[in-house]
Design an enzyme around this catalytic site. Structure first.
Site, PDB file in Angstrom:
ATOM      1  N   MET A   8       6.762  17.956  -2.949  1.00  0.00           N
ATOM      2  CA  MET A   8       5.967  17.107  -2.051  1.00  0.00           C
ATOM      3  C   MET A   8       4.531  17.588  -2.137  1.00  0.00           C
ATOM      4  O   MET A   8       4.177  18.645  -1.588  1.00  0.00           O
ATOM      5  CB  MET A   8       6.497  17.171  -0.622  1.00  0.00           C
ATOM      6  CG  MET A   8       7.948  16.708  -0.502  1.00  0.00           C
ATOM      7  SD  MET A   8       8.533  16.669   1.202  1.00  0.00           S
ATOM      8  CE  MET A   8       7.588  15.293   1.848  1.00  0.00           C
ATOM      9  N   CYS A  98       5.988   8.944  -7.104  1.00  0.00           N
ATOM     10  CA  CYS A  98       4.923   9.164  -6.126  1.00  0.00           C
ATOM     11  C   CYS A  98       4.349   7.819  -5.662  1.00  0.00           C
ATOM     12  O   CYS A  98       3.925   7.006  -6.479  1.00  0.00           O
ATOM     13  CB  CYS A  98       3.814  10.023  -6.721  1.00  0.00           C
ATOM     14  SG  CYS A  98       2.455  10.337  -5.552  1.00  0.00           S
ATOM     15  N   LYS A 139      12.364  11.817 -11.712  1.00  0.00           N
ATOM     16  CA  LYS A 139      12.517  11.313 -10.346  1.00  0.00           C
ATOM     17  C   LYS A 139      11.910   9.920 -10.285  1.00  0.00           C
ATOM     18  O   LYS A 139      10.800   9.689 -10.770  1.00  0.00           O
ATOM     19  CB  LYS A 139      11.824  12.227  -9.337  1.00  0.00           C
ATOM     20  CG  LYS A 139      12.086  11.789  -7.889  1.00  0.00           C
ATOM     21  CD  LYS A 139      11.466  12.724  -6.869  1.00  0.00           C
ATOM     22  CE  LYS A 139      11.833  12.246  -5.464  1.00  0.00           C
ATOM     23  NZ  LYS A 139      11.140  13.044  -4.405  1.00  0.00           N
TER      24      LYS A 139
END
Length: 327
Positions: A8, A98, A139
């Site tokens: 993060m 993101c 991801k």
């Protein structure tokens, strides 16, 4: 079944990775994304965001750390992935999730989910550039605006060479708004032959049970839920192993908070260290009422010496939270 700590940016830096991985249950963690644009980065840039590379790519607790790259140029990402491996990265992770506007405007993160062919090209080039023994993972979110292309994106990533997928079960347009669509994780797992991790809206042990039931996958990546409840991975691991689950209480969290403050003081300037402390403490208020009391006490405090007196053993001054601290 594995439990991962999410990357993060601007929150889960090496300091918080250090503190959180010293609780049990976290199998691996990921660096904040390292932005790759049009050049080969220097080693110091990697060490700045992933200092664990200088210690065997592990946190102080021994938890393996993967290096995450973000960008859109396949060749440049491949070159930087190769360098990261030379510096000791055990796994290269690629960020296609993101949601930040500034990142997406520069053609990074979730916006690339609009271009499955580019996803495939990026993973393929990176896979060819790094040693065969080093996995490449990715991801992703369910899509940029809609989830219609989620399965195509998953196929593109795996066909390109991704050995594992983490699926944040929302689109970029949904940001972090609940609910997470765990049923889409099940759909992704149905069409790819690699492990899929569920990510998004797992705030408690009960959430993990529901996520596992809906998604059909046990592997989970924890982000805000673990930052807000530092023993969440420990609770899930205990449940997974059939052991009793004993949640942390506030007196268990306080030494972690003091350790985080000490590490922040060593690494950050006095101008920025108090802000990092307040950032984490604000997130802890979701799980611990006592955190709200402490946050109210220090909200406007920027004097590091006064914060030392509140938080550190041997320097504590009488105050709202001092009596709650052990010792």
């Amino acid at each position: 079944m594995q439990i991962a700590l999410a990357p993060m940016e601007g929150l889960v830096d090496d300091i918080l990775r250090d503190v959180l991985t010293r609780t049990t249950g976290i199998d691996w963690c990921v660096s904040e994304f390292i932005r790759v644009s049009d050049r080969l980065l220097c080693a110091s840039h990697f060490h700045q965001l992933a200092p664990e590379l200088q210690h065997g790519a592990r946190t102080r607790a021994g938890t393996p750390m993967r290096v995450q790259l973000l960008g859109s140029d396949p060749a440049c990402l491949a070159d930087n992935a190769a360098l990261a491996c030379q510096l000791g990265a055990p796994v290269i992770d690629l960020n296609f999730g993101c949601p930040a506007k500034t990142v997406n405007k520069s053609r990074g993160g979730a916006v690339l989910l609009n271009e499955p062919d580019l996803l495939h090209a990026i993973v393929s080039e990176v896979r060819q550039a790094v040693p065969p023994s080093i996995p490449v993972t990715a991801k992703m979110r369910l899509g940029y605006a809609l989830p219609d292309g989620a399965l195509d994106c998953a196929h593109a990533l795996v066909d390109g060479g991704a050995a594992q997928l983490v699926v944040h079960a929302r689109t970029r347009a949904e940001g972090y708004k609940p609910p997470a669509h765990w049923e889409w994780v099940a759909r992704v797992q149905d069409v790819v032959a690699v492990p899929v991790f569920a990510n998004g809206d797992v705030w408690s042990l009960e959430d993990w049970y529901r996520c596992r039931e809906v998604s059909g996958v046990a592997d989970v990546m924890l982000g805000r839920g673990l930052v807000s409840r530092p023993d969440l991975a420990r609770q899930i691991a205990a449940a997974r192993d059939g052991c009793p689950v004993t949640p942390f209480c506030w007196t268990d969290i306080l030494p972690m908070l003091a350790d985080f403050w000490q590490l922040s003081r060593r690494k950050l300037s006095p101008r920025y260290a108090p802000g990092r402390l307040k950032q984490w403490l604000a997130m802890l208020t979701r799980s611990y009422p006592e955190a709200a009391v402490l946050f109210a006490e220090i909200r406007r405090e920027n004097d590091c010496a006064r914060l030392d007196a509140l938080l550190l053993p041997g320097e504590r001054a009488p105050g709202v939270m001092a009596a709650a601290l052990p010792g």
